[in-house]
Design an enzyme around this catalytic site. Structure first.
Site, PDB file in Angstrom:
ATOM      1  N   ASN A   7     -16.707  15.084  12.683  1.00  0.00           N
ATOM      2  CA  ASN A   7     -16.075  13.995  13.753  1.00  0.00           C
ATOM      3  C   ASN A   7     -14.354  14.223  13.731  1.00  0.00           C
ATOM      4  OD1 ASN A   7     -15.287  12.061  15.551  1.00  0.00           O
ATOM      5  ND2 ASN A   7     -15.528  10.447  14.615  1.00  0.00           N
ATOM      6  N   LYS A  14     -13.666  12.878   9.707  1.00  0.00           N
ATOM      7  CA  LYS A  14     -14.555  12.314   9.416  1.00  0.00           C
ATOM      8  C   LYS A  14     -15.573  12.675   9.307  1.00  0.00           C
ATOM      9  CE  LYS A  14     -13.960   7.523  11.326  1.00  0.00           C
ATOM     10  NZ  LYS A  14     -14.356   6.516  12.443  1.00  0.00           N
ATOM     11  N   ARG A  89     -19.183  15.642  17.039  1.00  0.00           N
ATOM     12  CA  ARG A  89     -18.890  14.943  18.066  1.00  0.00           C
ATOM     13  C   ARG A  89     -17.850  15.340  18.769  1.00  0.00           C
ATOM     14  NH1 ARG A  89     -15.447   9.510  18.015  1.00  0.00           N
ATOM     15  NH2 ARG A  89     -16.764   8.339  19.899  1.00  0.00           N
ATOM     16  N   HIS A 178     -19.286   6.505  24.148  1.00  0.00           N
ATOM     17  CA  HIS A 178     -20.341   5.553  23.209  1.00  0.00           C
ATOM     18  C   HIS A 178     -22.059   5.697  23.778  1.00  0.00           C
ATOM     19  CE1 HIS A 178     -17.099   2.455  22.270  1.00  0.00           C
ATOM     20  NE2 HIS A 178     -17.464   3.793  21.451  1.00  0.00           N
ATOM     21  N   ARG A 237      -7.340  -2.728  22.989  1.00  0.00           N
ATOM     22  CA  ARG A 237      -7.530  -1.966  25.020  1.00  0.00           C
ATOM     23  C   ARG A 237      -8.022  -2.693  25.338  1.00  0.00           C
ATOM     24  NH1 ARG A 237     -11.703   2.445  23.899  1.00  0.00           N
ATOM     25  NH2 ARG A 237     -10.723   3.303  21.419  1.00  0.00           N
ATOM     26  N   GLU A 381     -24.598   6.953  14.883  1.00  0.00           N
ATOM     27  CA  GLU A 381     -24.241   8.159  15.429  1.00  0.00           C
ATOM     28  C   GLU A 381     -24.889   9.157  14.827  1.00  0.00           C
ATOM     29  OE1 GLU A 381     -20.927   5.758  16.174  1.00  0.00           O
ATOM     30  OE2 GLU A 381     -20.978   6.724  18.342  1.00  0.00           O
TER      31      GLU A 381
END
Ligand code: ADP
Length: 395
Positions: A7, A14, A89, A178, A237, A381
């Site tokens: 990722n 990651k 990802r 997501h 956010r 995930e």
């Protein structure tokens, strides 16, 4: 079979090395401060190894990760030849990708064309893919998209009420994010419900938060939009706003468009309201000490989640299960309790004792007589990325 899961972000990456058949994670970790100085956190063999190492670019970072997998105390394989394939990802797949794909030149050029829609994410993913191709030239690469699961939304859900040309000419629509987590959690939920046709609402509540209405395994609506800024109140956010606020703030605070987008992404949400932190744990602590803005931030976050749950129950025409996942969803009993309270009219009845039990299993936290199930389902995930990569690349 071993899948290397990557990722890649703009200054961090990651990774995990996983066997998708046994679900065993051999190693996982994080490279931070790429392009600044460089820091590796590598977890393997029950060790957590932290090292400051120069990472001028993503190339050095990935080379350091591969080195850590194959040598030293964090070694888990003898050579990178033991890695069968690589799963990436990818945040934005636009309308091109409704499922995971093996990466070839055409896929890369589509990812490049999507950079304007995901300027922070897609360039880093492309860099990660190209470096893996260079360092492991014989291994297949697979892209797993955050947007793919939501490609089943109908136009009535994904269109914005702007002139239609903005969609056809500029791709302005809701894409949702997501998706890998919403897919995993809703799939687990339908297994727990043991029902062929199910109506499930997934609340993915982490630093980034989104909610998704899933009917018979398909996403029918979701709270994030063109970008991950729309919808719920998140760590930093804002989520939903009256669009008129934007022009008003630009004028009052003399902000450029770029400054405004940064303000909404990085200085708003729980951090902006509380003035304390983007981390919910710190906000809960402050609220228990009587901090009013911390209490307000928590109330606002829960109200917004509740609004979405009720509107999605309307869209679905009922709901069999409400699922909580990610850092806040899995751990914050206070948030789950506040969100569920008042939803008794739609058959939601939380068991307050079960809600307080902590473990890492899928579990049911509603009362025996609750018409609607309430589940906590830890998201995974990486497992979805590893499985998709395995499915597409096994020989
Ligand atoms: P990310 O989107 O970065 O992957 P996570 O899913 O790790 O985020 O969620 C991070 C959030 O989860 C933070 O706001 C953190 O405060 C919250 N969190 C983690 N553990 C707890 C806890 N025990 N109680 C309340 N909030 C928690």
């Amino acid at each position: 079979m071993l899948v290397f899961i990557l990722n890649a972000g703009s200054s961090s990456l990651k990774y995990q090395l996983m066997n998708p058949e046994s679900q065993e994670v051999l190693a996982s970790g994080l490279c931070e401060r790429i392009g600044i100085d460089g820091r590796l956190i590598h977890e393997a063999n029950d060790l957590k190894i932290k090292k400051d190492l120069a990472m001028p670019t993503h190339k050095e970072a990935i080379a350091i990760v591969l080195e850590s997998l194959t040598s030293g105390e964090g070694k888990v394989i003898d050579s990178i030849e033991e890695i069968d394939s690589i799963g990436h990802r990818v945040v934005h797949g636009g309308e091109y990708f409704s499922e995971s794909v093996i990466i070839d030149d055409d896929v890369i050029s589509k990812l490049e064309s999507l950079v304007p829609l995901a300027p922070l994410h897609n360039p880093a993913h492309i860099i990660g893919i190209n470096i893996c191709k260079e360092l492991m030239p014989t291994k297949p690469n697979v892209a797993v998209f955050d947007t793919a699961f939501h490609q089943t939304m109908e136009p009535a859900a994904f269109m914005y009420a702007l002139p239609y040309d903005d969609y056809t000419n500029h791709g302005v629509r809701k894409y949702g994010f997501h998706g890998t987590s919403h897919y995993y959690v809703s799939d687990q939920a339908s297994k727990m419900l043991n029902k062929e046709n199910s109506k499930v609402i997934v609340c993915h509540l982490g630093n980034g938060s989104s909610i998704c209405a899933v009917q018979d395994g398909k996403s029918v609506d979701t709270s994030m939009g063109l970008s991950p800024l729309e919808g719920l109140i998140m760590g930093t956010r804002s989520g939903d706003l009256d669009p008129a606020v934007l022009a008003y703030l630009m004028e009052k605070k003399e902000m450029s468009a770029e400054q405004l987008v940064n303000y909404l992404n990085k200085s708003s949400g729980l951090l902006g309201i509380s003035g304390i932190s983007s981390d919910l744990r710190e906000i809960i602590e402050a609220s228990t000490n009587g901090d009013e803005k911390a209490m307000l931030a928590i109330d606002m976050k829960c109200n917004r989640i509740k609004k979405y749950i009720c509107s999605y129950a309307g869209i679905l025409g009922g709901v069999d299960a409400i699922c909580f996942t990610a850092g806040i969803g899995e751990n914050a009993d206070l948030i789950r309790e506040k969100v569920c309270s008042g939803l008794e009219f739609m058959g939601v009845s939380l068991d307050k004792t079960k809600n307080k039990v902590r473990n890492s299993e899928n579990r049911e936290i509603n009362t025996e007589d609750s018409k609607t199930k309430i589940f906590i389902i830890p998201t995974n995930e990486e497992l979805v990325i590893a499985r998709d990569t395995y499915k597409l690349t096994k020989v």
